[in-house]
Every structure is written in structure tokens, then in C-alpha cells.
Design a protein around this motif. Structure first.
Motif, PDB file in Angstrom:
ATOM      1  N   UNK A 159      30.405  45.101  44.809  1.00 47.91           N
ATOM      2  CA  UNK A 159      30.636  46.207  45.723  1.00 47.91           C
ATOM      3  C   UNK A 159      31.432  47.364  45.151  1.00 47.91           C
ATOM      4  N   UNK A 160      31.648  47.405  43.851  1.00 49.02           N
ATOM      5  CA  UNK A 160      32.435  48.490  43.251  1.00 49.02           C
ATOM      6  C   UNK A 160      31.537  49.694  42.988  1.00 49.02           C
ATOM      7  N   UNK A 161      31.969  50.864  43.454  1.00 52.09           N
ATOM      8  CA  UNK A 161      31.205  52.098  43.271  1.00 52.09           C
ATOM      9  C   UNK A 161      32.006  53.017  42.346  1.00 52.09           C
ATOM     10  N   UNK A 162      31.537  53.188  41.121  1.00 46.94           N
ATOM     11  CA  UNK A 162      32.274  53.999  40.142  1.00 46.94           C
ATOM     12  C   UNK A 162      32.135  55.496  40.391  1.00 46.94           C
ATOM     13  N   UNK A 163      31.282  55.891  41.331  1.00 51.78           N
ATOM     14  CA  UNK A 163      31.124  57.313  41.642  1.00 51.78           C
ATOM     15  C   UNK A 163      32.135  57.790  42.677  1.00 51.78           C
ATOM     16  N   UNK A 164      32.803  56.868  43.339  1.00 53.51           N
ATOM     17  CA  UNK A 164      33.777  57.206  44.373  1.00 53.51           C
ATOM     18  C   UNK A 164      35.176  57.274  43.762  1.00 53.51           C
ATOM     19  N   UNK A 187      46.162  55.786  35.717  1.00 53.89           N
ATOM     20  CA  UNK A 187      45.970  55.958  37.156  1.00 53.89           C
ATOM     21  C   UNK A 187      45.788  54.597  37.804  1.00 53.89           C
ATOM     22  N   UNK A 188      45.911  54.569  39.118  1.00 53.64           N
ATOM     23  CA  UNK A 188      45.772  53.310  39.855  1.00 53.64           C
ATOM     24  C   UNK A 188      44.473  53.317  40.645  1.00 53.64           C
ATOM     25  N   UNK A 189      43.675  52.300  40.387  1.00 55.20           N
ATOM     26  CA  UNK A 189      42.414  52.109  41.096  1.00 55.20           C
ATOM     27  C   UNK A 189      42.576  50.874  41.978  1.00 55.20           C
ATOM     28  N   UNK A 190      42.770  51.139  43.279  1.00 57.70           N
ATOM     29  CA  UNK A 190      42.997  50.030  44.211  1.00 57.70           C
ATOM     30  C   UNK A 190      41.802  49.090  44.319  1.00 57.70           C
ATOM     31  N   UNK A 191      40.630  49.573  43.936  1.00 59.88           N
ATOM     32  CA  UNK A 191      39.438  48.729  44.006  1.00 59.88           C
ATOM     33  C   UNK A 191      39.358  47.743  42.850  1.00 59.88           C
ATOM     34  N   UNK A 192      40.259  47.898  41.882  1.00 61.96           N
ATOM     35  CA  UNK A 192      40.256  46.999  40.726  1.00 61.96           C
ATOM     36  C   UNK A 192      41.378  45.972  40.775  1.00 61.96           C
ATOM     37  N   UNK A 224      33.486  38.596  40.396  1.00 64.10           N
ATOM     38  CA  UNK A 224      34.034  38.867  41.715  1.00 64.10           C
ATOM     39  C   UNK A 224      34.461  40.329  41.855  1.00 64.10           C
ATOM     40  N   UNK A 225      35.111  40.858  40.821  1.00 62.19           N
ATOM     41  CA  UNK A 225      35.697  42.196  40.969  1.00 62.19           C
ATOM     42  C   UNK A 225      34.639  43.294  40.818  1.00 62.19           C
ATOM     43  N   UNK A 226      33.478  42.950  40.261  1.00 63.25           N
ATOM     44  CA  UNK A 226      32.405  43.933  40.145  1.00 63.25           C
ATOM     45  C   UNK A 226      31.575  44.030  41.426  1.00 63.25           C
ATOM     46  N   UNK A 231      46.268  49.332  37.873  1.00 66.96           N
ATOM     47  CA  UNK A 231      46.531  50.464  36.989  1.00 66.96           C
ATOM     48  C   UNK A 231      45.626  50.393  35.759  1.00 66.96           C
ATOM     49  N   UNK A 232      45.014  51.546  35.467  1.00 68.30           N
ATOM     50  CA  UNK A 232      44.080  51.648  34.346  1.00 68.30           C
ATOM     51  C   UNK A 232      44.721  52.517  33.263  1.00 68.30           C
TER      52      UNK A 232
END
Length: 382
Positions: free
Chosen positions: A30-35, A76-81, A26-28, A130-131
Motif C-alpha cells: 500500500x505504499x505510494x511513492x508519488x504521495x 526527512x521523515x516518512x511516516x509511511x515507512x 509488509x512495509x511495501x 527517517x530517511x
């Protein structure tokens, strides 16, 4: 009863595993690691950086390199994760760097240049997005070497964390913490640390400045004794009588010793220093003075041979008259004493300068020259 408990545990574990893999899928989506995962209401992504200096392995003064064991922590915090805890009960998960976005951050001025992240490096992702990334590695860092006051020298090394060149700074280092956990003290250096922060138009760097000061020990004393002894030996050449027959040999031997010691010291200090070494300059001056002393010793011995040889032919008439009166002891003694006086008078008249005066003049010149250098050294050190 035990069987029932075991079945319950297995069923819970199976459910958690299914929940975990379902969350992964589910969490993968639509995730774009370049953004860059900047929040919608913000323009910059903040990083929390922690730098731990675990050990200082070596400070190579000749190459100007510091070898250190560092631990770099980035948060850092990744809101997409983020994920909803009510749907997925996992508090955190592990992910590979190749799967997510991560900041282009590095240890500055490393010898190897930009270090690359291992794509299979695992990071911890928490439920709130948070990562946490930790890098434990041995780094070689360039230092600012300054041997001006060698062997009481102090060198500086910047152990800094910086972001890569960016035209638009959408990632910033908001918080920086450091910790010093040196496992063992150096026998040669005393290390002190000061926090530094540098920010330019395109690059931001935070970190520590390491000051490596050489300890005063028996090794320091062994570096001071040779120049002192060489100085005294150069001066002693001019106290050695020309009649000994060893003056030139001693001067040349000391000159060659100066050359060897100067060459070996230059190899040790290298050529990476910001300022020239006063120690090396003094050795260079000693070598020059020693070479001049060797040449001067040749002239002194030459004058000695000429002047003493001339004295034999300068026998006055009163000496010849004394030979006719050998039966009178008193006349002979008077003639010999007068002979010596006349010989000294003739030497002073015939020669503008004798070998003894030349030695004294050169010795005085060397002493004055070295005193001027000592005064200059004291003034420049203050």
C-alpha cells in the motif's frame, strides 16, 4: 560445544534474514511513492539539509564556472515507512530511491541544469521513518564574474540547494548546516564563505556564497609590469630625436606590441564580467595613444626633413660675404656665429611650428591624458 554455538549463530542469522524479508514485504504494501509523506496533523514536510564543500577544483574566470566537489545530505521523515520494533527487530534498512518518495531537491544554477537522481541509489531508512540520502558528486556552477579591478579581482559563486518550482509548497527546508573541508588551498585564489538564504513565492534556496579573491603574488606583478613599460615606451617615442632616423620605426613597433597585448588580455578576461575591466580599458587607451604617436612621429619626421632642407637654402648675404674674406679667421668665425643666429631666426619666422615643439606638445598631452585616467581610476576604486 563449538558445534552448538555455530548452530545457534546460524539459526539467529536465518531468523533475522527471514524477519528482514518479511518486513520488506509488509512495509511495501500500500505504499505510494508519488504521495508526499506529510503527517496527518501537518501541512508541510520538513527537510534537514547538510552541504559539505570537500574541495574547490577550479574557478574558470573566462567561462564563469566554478568546479567543486560537494557532498549533499538530505534527511526527512516518512511516516509511511515506520515499523513496529516489537514486530521487526531491524533498526534500519537499505532501500532504492526508485522504491520510495524523495524530494525534488538540487544544486542550483548548475551548468548541466537539473541533475537526476540515480534510481538505484541506496538510502538508509530508520525504524522511526527517517530517511537519509547522501549525494557525493562534482558539480559545475555558474559564477558572477567581475574583472573590474583585475588583477585584484573578486568573484562570487552561489553554492545553493533549492527545491524545484512548486505552486503549493508542501515541502520546506527547515534546517541547513554546512561544513568546509577543502583538501588543498588554491595557489591563485583565497576563498571565503558566507551563508545565504533566498525564498521566493515558488522557490526556496539555502546555501553559501563563495567569494574568490585573487592572491597577490608574483603572477600578479607580472600582470602589472607590461602596462607600465608600454606607457614608458610610448612616452619615450617623443623623446627620441627625429634626426636619429628610428623614430617612426620605434613608434610603429610599440603600437603593434600594444595591439597584441590588448588582444591576448581580452581573451584571458573573456566577456562574462558584470562590469568592464579598468585594466582592459587602460590597455585600449594605451593602444589608441600609441597609434596616435605613430602618426605624430610621421609628421614630426616630415617636418624635420622639410625644415632642415629649407635651412640649407636660407643662407643669408652675410654668409656669402664671409666667403670673400677667407684669409681672415676672425671674420669667418664671426660670420659663422652670426650665420647660426640668422638661420634660427629665419626658421622661427618661416614655420608656424617646428618638429621639436610638436613633439613637446604631444608628449604633454599624453601625460595630462594619462593623469586624468589615473585620477578617475583612484576615485572609482574608493
Amino acid at each position: 560445544m563449538k558445534l552448538i554455538v555455530a548452530l545457534i549463530v546460524i539459526s539467529i542469522g536465518s531468523a533475522s534474514t527471514e524477519d528482514y524479508y518479511y518486513m520488506e514485504g509488509e512495509y511495501n504494501k500500500g505504499y505510494d511513492k508519488k504521495m508526499t509523506p506529510v503527517a496527518a496533523n501537518e501541512t508541510e514536510l520538513s527537510l534537514n539539509v547538510t552541504l559539505v564543500i570537500k574541495n574547490i577544483l577550479e574557478l574558470d574566470m573566462k567561462q564563469g564556472i566554478l568546479v567543486s566537489h560537494l557532498n549533499l545530505g538530505i534527511k526527512w521523515q516518512d511516516n509511511n515507512l515506520k515499523w513496529d520494533y516489537s514486530k521487526f527487530t531491524q533498526r534500519h534498512r537499505e532501500a532504492y530511491l526508485s522504491e520510495i518518495w524523495y524530494p525534488d531537491i538540487q544544486i542550483c544554477n548548475t551548468v548541466s541544469g537539473d541533475f537526476s537522481f540515480d534510481p538505484y541509489k541506496e538510502v538508509t531508512v530508520k525504524q522511526d521513518g527517517f530517511v537519509h540520502l547522501h549525494i557525493d558528486k562534482i558539480f559545475k556552477i555558474y559564477c558572477r564574474i567581475n574583472v573590474k579591478y583585475y588583477p585584484f579581482d573578486v568573484h562570487e559563486c552561489d553554492v545553493s540547494v533549492c527545491l524545484d518550482h512548486q505552486i503549493f509548497m508542501d515541502v520546506i527546508i527547515e534546517d541547513f548546516d554546512f561544513d568546509i573541508k577543502l583538501k588543498a588551498k588554491s595557489n591563485q585564489w583565497d576563498f571565503t564563505f558566507t551563508e545565504t538564504e533566498k525564498e521566493t513565492k515558488d522557490v526556496m534556496a539555502v546555501g553559501l556564497t563563495l567569494h574568490g579573491k585573487r592572491k597577490v603574488s608574483s603572477a600578479t606583478i607580472t600582470k602589472i609590469i607590461p602596462p607600465i613599460m608600454l606607457t614608458l615606451l610610448i612616452l619615450s617615442v617623443h623623446l627620441l630625436p627625429a634626426a636619429s632616423g628610428e623614430k617612426v620605426c620605434a613608434a610603429i613597433t610599440i603600437f603593434l606590441t600594444n595591439i597584441v597585448f590588448l588582444s591576448e588580455t581580452e581573451k584571458i578576461l573573456g566577456n562574462n564580467s558584470q562590469d568592464p575591466s579598468l585594466y582592459l580599458i587602460y590597455l585600449l587607451i594605451l593602444t589608441f595613444v600609441s597609434g596616435c604617436s605613430s602618426i605624430e612621429s610621421v609628421f614630426v619626421c616630415k617636418l624635420y626633413a622639410q625644415q632642415t632642407g629649407a635651412d640649407i637654402n636660407l643662407t643669408p648675404e652675410i654668409t656669402r660675404e664671409s666667403k670673400r674674406s677667407r684669409n681672415r679667421v676672425s671674420v669667418i668665425e664671426t660670420s659663422d656665429g652670426h650665420n647660426i643666429e640668422v638661420r634660427d631666426v629665419n626658421i622661427s619666422k618661416r614655420h608656424f611650428i617646428n618638429y621639436q615643439k610638436l613633439d613637446k606638445i604631444f608628449l604633454s598631452t599624453i601625460v595630462i591624458f594619462l593623469l586624468v585616467f589615473y585620477i578617475f581610476f583612484a576615485v572609482s576604486s574608493s
